[in-house]
Scaffold this motif. Structure first.
Motif, PDB file in Angstrom:
ATOM      1  N   THR A 140      14.503  10.169   0.219  1.00  0.00           N
ATOM      2  CA  THR A 140      15.721   9.431   0.593  1.00  0.00           C
ATOM      3  C   THR A 140      16.955  10.335   0.566  1.00  0.00           C
ATOM      4  OG1 THR A 140      16.270   8.765  -1.683  1.00  0.00           O
ATOM      5  CG2 THR A 140      14.814   7.301  -0.453  1.00  0.00           C
ATOM      6  N   PHE A 168      10.643  -6.566   0.822  1.00  0.00           N
ATOM      7  CA  PHE A 168       9.732  -7.128  -0.160  1.00  0.00           C
ATOM      8  C   PHE A 168      10.338  -8.240  -1.015  1.00  0.00           C
ATOM      9  CE2 PHE A 168       8.256  -2.892   0.873  1.00  0.00           C
ATOM     10  CZ  PHE A 168       6.923  -3.126   1.145  1.00  0.00           C
ATOM     11  N   SER A 169      11.612  -8.568  -0.797  1.00  0.00           N
ATOM     12  CA  SER A 169      12.241  -9.575  -1.654  1.00  0.00           C
ATOM     13  C   SER A 169      13.288 -10.369  -0.880  1.00  0.00           C
ATOM     14  CB  SER A 169      12.897  -8.857  -2.844  1.00  0.00           C
ATOM     15  OG  SER A 169      13.723  -9.724  -3.552  1.00  0.00           O
ATOM     16  N   THR A 193      14.147  -0.961   2.619  1.00  0.00           N
ATOM     17  CA  THR A 193      12.889  -1.244   1.906  1.00  0.00           C
ATOM     18  C   THR A 193      12.977  -2.389   0.886  1.00  0.00           C
ATOM     19  OG1 THR A 193      12.305   1.059   2.206  1.00  0.00           O
ATOM     20  CG2 THR A 193      10.979  -0.169   0.631  1.00  0.00           C
ATOM     21  N   PRO A 194      13.969  -2.404  -0.031  1.00  0.00           N
ATOM     22  CA  PRO A 194      13.987  -3.495  -1.022  1.00  0.00           C
ATOM     23  C   PRO A 194      14.019  -4.864  -0.362  1.00  0.00           C
ATOM     24  CG  PRO A 194      15.616  -1.827  -1.583  1.00  0.00           C
ATOM     25  CD  PRO A 194      15.096  -1.483  -0.231  1.00  0.00           C
ATOM     26  N   TRP A 251      14.711   3.760   4.114  1.00  0.00           N
ATOM     27  CA  TRP A 251      14.589   3.550   2.665  1.00  0.00           C
ATOM     28  C   TRP A 251      15.582   2.500   2.162  1.00  0.00           C
ATOM     29  CZ3 TRP A 251      18.591   4.388  -0.773  1.00  0.00           C
ATOM     30  CH2 TRP A 251      19.650   5.180  -0.358  1.00  0.00           C
ATOM     31  N   GLU A 309      17.523 -10.035  -1.884  1.00  0.00           N
ATOM     32  CA  GLU A 309      18.503  -9.113  -1.322  1.00  0.00           C
ATOM     33  C   GLU A 309      18.403  -9.168   0.200  1.00  0.00           C
ATOM     34  OE1 GLU A 309      18.881  -5.094  -3.415  1.00  0.00           O
ATOM     35  OE2 GLU A 309      16.960  -5.839  -4.142  1.00  0.00           O
ATOM     36  N   LYS A 331      19.189   2.947   6.977  1.00  0.00           N
ATOM     37  CA  LYS A 331      18.062   3.877   6.995  1.00  0.00           C
ATOM     38  C   LYS A 331      16.808   3.168   6.484  1.00  0.00           C
ATOM     39  CE  LYS A 331      21.086   7.746   6.731  1.00  0.00           C
ATOM     40  NZ  LYS A 331      21.464   9.001   6.145  1.00  0.00           N
ATOM     41  N   LYS A 335       9.604  -4.692  -6.458  1.00  0.00           N
ATOM     42  CA  LYS A 335       8.501  -5.163  -5.610  1.00  0.00           C
ATOM     43  C   LYS A 335       8.043  -4.080  -4.645  1.00  0.00           C
ATOM     44  CE  LYS A 335       9.049 -10.031  -6.032  1.00  0.00           C
ATOM     45  NZ  LYS A 335       9.426 -11.311  -5.464  1.00  0.00           N
ATOM     46  N   ALA A 336       9.002  -3.364  -4.046  1.00  0.00           N
ATOM     47  CA  ALA A 336       8.651  -2.349  -3.056  1.00  0.00           C
ATOM     48  C   ALA A 336       7.936  -1.169  -3.699  1.00  0.00           C
ATOM     49  CB  ALA A 336       9.904  -1.870  -2.336  1.00  0.00           C
ATOM     50  N   PHE A 367      14.114   1.671  -4.701  1.00  0.00           N
ATOM     51  CA  PHE A 367      13.370   0.769  -3.813  1.00  0.00           C
ATOM     52  C   PHE A 367      13.244  -0.660  -4.347  1.00  0.00           C
ATOM     53  CE2 PHE A 367      11.503   5.015  -2.911  1.00  0.00           C
ATOM     54  CZ  PHE A 367      11.956   5.123  -1.609  1.00  0.00           C
ATOM     55  N   GLU A 419      19.335 -11.053  -6.566  1.00  0.00           N
ATOM     56  CA  GLU A 419      18.914  -9.919  -7.397  1.00  0.00           C
ATOM     57  C   GLU A 419      19.721  -9.913  -8.699  1.00  0.00           C
ATOM     58  OE1 GLU A 419      16.547  -7.834  -7.491  1.00  0.00           O
ATOM     59  OE2 GLU A 419      17.328  -6.267  -8.807  1.00  0.00           O
TER      60      GLU A 419
END
Lengths: 363, 360
Positions: free
Chosen positions: A258, B185-186, B181-182, B178, B189, B176, A243-244, A240, B323
């Protein structure tokens, strides 16, 4: 009731391994991510090194008093009053360990699998089974633990390894931007008590069939547990991102979610988590009840083990059905861990050092 | 006392256990569950949302359906909608409308209306991250227009596609929950979500929405979206490339090797592609193999750079260069503006390994 009162070192090692794993993959990582970000895993390594050294002291102390448990030898060393006070503190810490972990487990089960199920029924059965097993003697419980391990080990492997294809380990970089001051935080320092089950040896030592390789088994059990915990801290970050992962309440569970094993009868492995940790809690509560009941017997001279076990089971059960906010529970676990460090790391180290010095002087 | 802890206690446990084992306490039969397979979220106006649920119809189940469709096997789906100021309010209203228990554990996809995707998905994704029912593996889509009209036209095609059909499209890039998700928050990416549409009754991938955090800032149209596969080095097999704008020769990719060299000033990406010529429409003699390889490589380089520039100019770091900068401890301050000025070099090396049934 106590026809079987001794277990082998292998059985001790198996129980200890799962007691070391405990609920740690779900609890501490969130706190560590908050303070250490993608360096959270370093604290697991630090805790492992610290606990391995502490386990040696624990083992060496237990070896010095081979026929006595912590309550008995502490009363002999410190005198009746101070020995009893120290023993009482130790027993409270151990009792809270089982209770707090049991409460945490139910929060996780509620989130992951049984959101509508009230805790009172399953908890009653689980505690009833553990009390019943222990009432049959330590060996009956150890044998049951051995059988459960046959199911548990492959299940943990099936739960963890399929997460790896989704991981990007580069997310753990850079290694060199670490801020050591972040480690000087109560929540991070509390993680030093991650491998807390070492105290088991203080109570089980008089009940071991042979004691030559106890320390080796302890370290082996701790190393395997450390590998599982390290995985549970590292992999969510690699999936993730730093940060997440700070935003998620149960990152290890979400990381497992996942995984999709398409074409297999079991497509989602995430449902295994509650199953695995419900079995692990059997080890944790078994260890807790055994140590505390032995301690109470020695401290107060009570001989009715079954009554003590029922009382411990009832108290744990009543705590477990109280609804406590998860943040409060986490906070309590932090303070409890710090108390545990004093009772099971600091004080035994001082005792051990004093005994070493006096032993050398006598020689 | 011994009697109590002995026989009496055992009987008490057995009797209590038998009460619990009946299994009828609060039981909900399967046909009383409203299994939701898809969620659509649209913006109606500045304050109002419309949430549409696609419900699997189990025989003998009645619900407050408004329209229904079904797939080839005869499985029926029904759509139910509600409006409100937040996703949770809409879900609450939908729960009240249903005659069965709302079950979100089988949700296979979420479709966001185009407007919502451009404003940002974060407020809605928050609901999904918190829900203990929602599966991390659910697929995200953006509707070409709005989710509701897509649901009205989909006739079970979208459900089939999201559950298994997508795996038969070799070049489809699924997104998907998940995986996204990254990106939420950033800014280091970027990410993408497929844009879907129903045209003439067929489900089509109309493009790829590129996302800066959770906001869709630009779209790769149908013709260019496969370059995203090559840039990300994912699902590249069977992508068709052309030697020029006239599409004289068609080259099908068998394999791609990607190597990225990073520095603080520039990024160089090297691709080695192998594949086959699957068609040549020219009547005149084909260029030599070397010439053809160079032509395909040069066109691909131009196309890939164009896609990267389009993404970077819209603040989407699709390769996750930021990243990589973070991992190397290079400065990522004001990253999106830095990204626009970063030197990007793309080099392609194409090898034709076969002309299939023809010699060249």
């Amino acid at each position: 009731m106590k026809s079987y009162t001794r277990i082998s070192t292998a059985q001790y090692g198996i129980v200890l391994m799962f007691a070391y794993i405990c609920l740690t993959p779900f609890g501490f990582p969130t706190l560590l991510y908050r303070h250490l970000g993608h360096h959270a895993w370093i604290m697991v390594v630090v805790a492992f090194v610290f606990s391995a050294a502490n386990a040696y002291i624990t083992f060496d102390l237990a070896r010095k008093f081979p026929e006595e448990n912590l309550v008995e030898w502490s009363q002999r060393l410190f005198g009746k009053l101070f020995g009893s006070l120290y023993s009482l503190a130790a027993l409270i810490v151990i009792f809270l360990w089982g209770t707090l972990m049991f409460m945490e487990l139910w929060t996780i089960i509620n989130y992951t699998q049984l959101p509508s199920t009230p805790a009172f029924a399953p908890n009653l059965y689980l505690i009833g089974a553990i009390v019943y097993l222990l009432s049959k003697g330590i060996e009956a419980w150890a044998r049951a633990s051995q059988i459960l391990a046959l199911v548990l080990v492959p299940t943990i492997v099936a739960f963890t390894l399929p997460q790896l294809p989704n991981a990007s380990f580069a997310r753990l970089l850079p290694l060199t931007d670490i801020s050591w001051s972040s480690f000087a935080n109560t929540e991070v320092l509390a993680a030093l008590f991650m491998f807390r089950a070492s105290f088991f040896v203080f109570f089980i030592y008089p009940h071991l069939k042979e004691t030559r390789s106890v320390y080796q088994w302890s370290i082996l059990a701790m190393a395997i547990a450390a590998a599982v915990i390290l995985f549970s801290v590292m992999v969510p970050t690699t999936i993730f991102g730093e940060k997440a992962v700070k935003e998620l309440a149960f990152p290890f569970q979400e990381a497992a979610a996942t995984v999709e094993l398409r074409g297999l009868p079991i497509q989602k492995i995430s449902f295994l988590a509650p199953v695995i940790w419900q079995i692990i809690i059997v080890y944790v509560l078994g260890t807790t009840f055994f140590c505390v009941s032995r301690g109470i017997q020695s401290l107060f001279g009570w001989r009715k083990e079954m009554r003590i076990l029922v009382a411990l089971g009832t108290a744990t059960y009543l705590f477990s059905i109280i609804s406590v906010p998860y943040a409060t529970l986490s906070r309590i676990v932090v303070y409890w861990s710090l108390s545990g460090l004093i009772v099971f790391a600091l004080i035994p180290t001082i005792i051990w050092a004093i005994l070493k010095v006096f032993g050398e002087m006598r020689r | 006392m011994r009697g109590f802890f002995g026989t009496g206690l055992k009987w008490a446990v057995v009797l209590f256990a038998s009460l619990m084992l009946t299994g009828c306490w609060d039981v909900v039969e399967v046909r009383h569950d409203a299994f939701i397979v898809g969620i659509g979220i649209d913006q109606i106006n500045e304050r109002k949302l419309e949430v549409s649920l696609l419900q699997l119809v189990i025989p003998e189940t009645k619900s407050g359906n408004k329209s229904s469709g079904g797939d080839k096997e005869g499985t029926k789906y029904t759509m139910i909608s509600a409006t409100g100021e937040s996703l949770s309010e809409c879900v609450q209203k939908l729960r009240d409308k249903l005659e069965e228990r709302l079950t979100l554990s089988k949700v296979a996809f979420v479709v966001f209306g185009n407007d919502i995707a451009r404003q940002g998905l974060n407020p809605y994704l928050d609901y999904f991250y918190r829900s203990n029912e929602i599966d991390q593996g659910l697929q995200l889509f953006v509707a070409k227009d709005d989710a509701r009209s897509l649901f009205e036209k989909e006739k079970g095609k979208l459900v089939h596609f999201a559950v298994s059909g997508f795996s038969y499209k070799p070049t489809f890039l699924p997104m998907k929950l998940w995986m996204f998700t990254p990106n939420v928050f950033s800014v280091l990416e970027g990410s993408y979500i497929p844009i879907i549409d129903i045209r003439n009754g067929n489900l089509t991938i109309a493009g790829m929405g590129l996302f800066n955090r959770s906001r869709m800032t630009t779209v790769l149209q149908n013709e260019t979206m496969n370059f995203l596969n090559i840039l990300l080095d994912r699902h590249v097999k069977d992508i068709i490339l052309f030697s020029n704008e006239n599409r004289d020769q068609s080259f099908r990719i068998d394999s791609v090797q990607r190597k990225i060299r990073w520095s603080e000033q520039s990024v160089r990406i090297d691709y080695r592609l192998k594949g086959s010529i699957i068609q040549s429409t020219t009547e005149t003699t084909m260029p030599s193999q070397k010439q053809l390889e160079t032509k395909i490589a040069m066109k691909l380089e131009r196309d890939l750079v164009a896609v990267l520039l389009q993404a970077h100019n819209q603040g989407v770091d699709i390769l996750g260069i930021g990243e990589k900068f973070r991992q190397n401890q290079w400065s990522t301050n004001r990253w999106l503006s830095k990204l626009k000025h970063l030197g990007i070099q793309v080099h392609c090396d194409v090898t034709i390994i076969s002309g299939l049934g023809k010699t060249h």
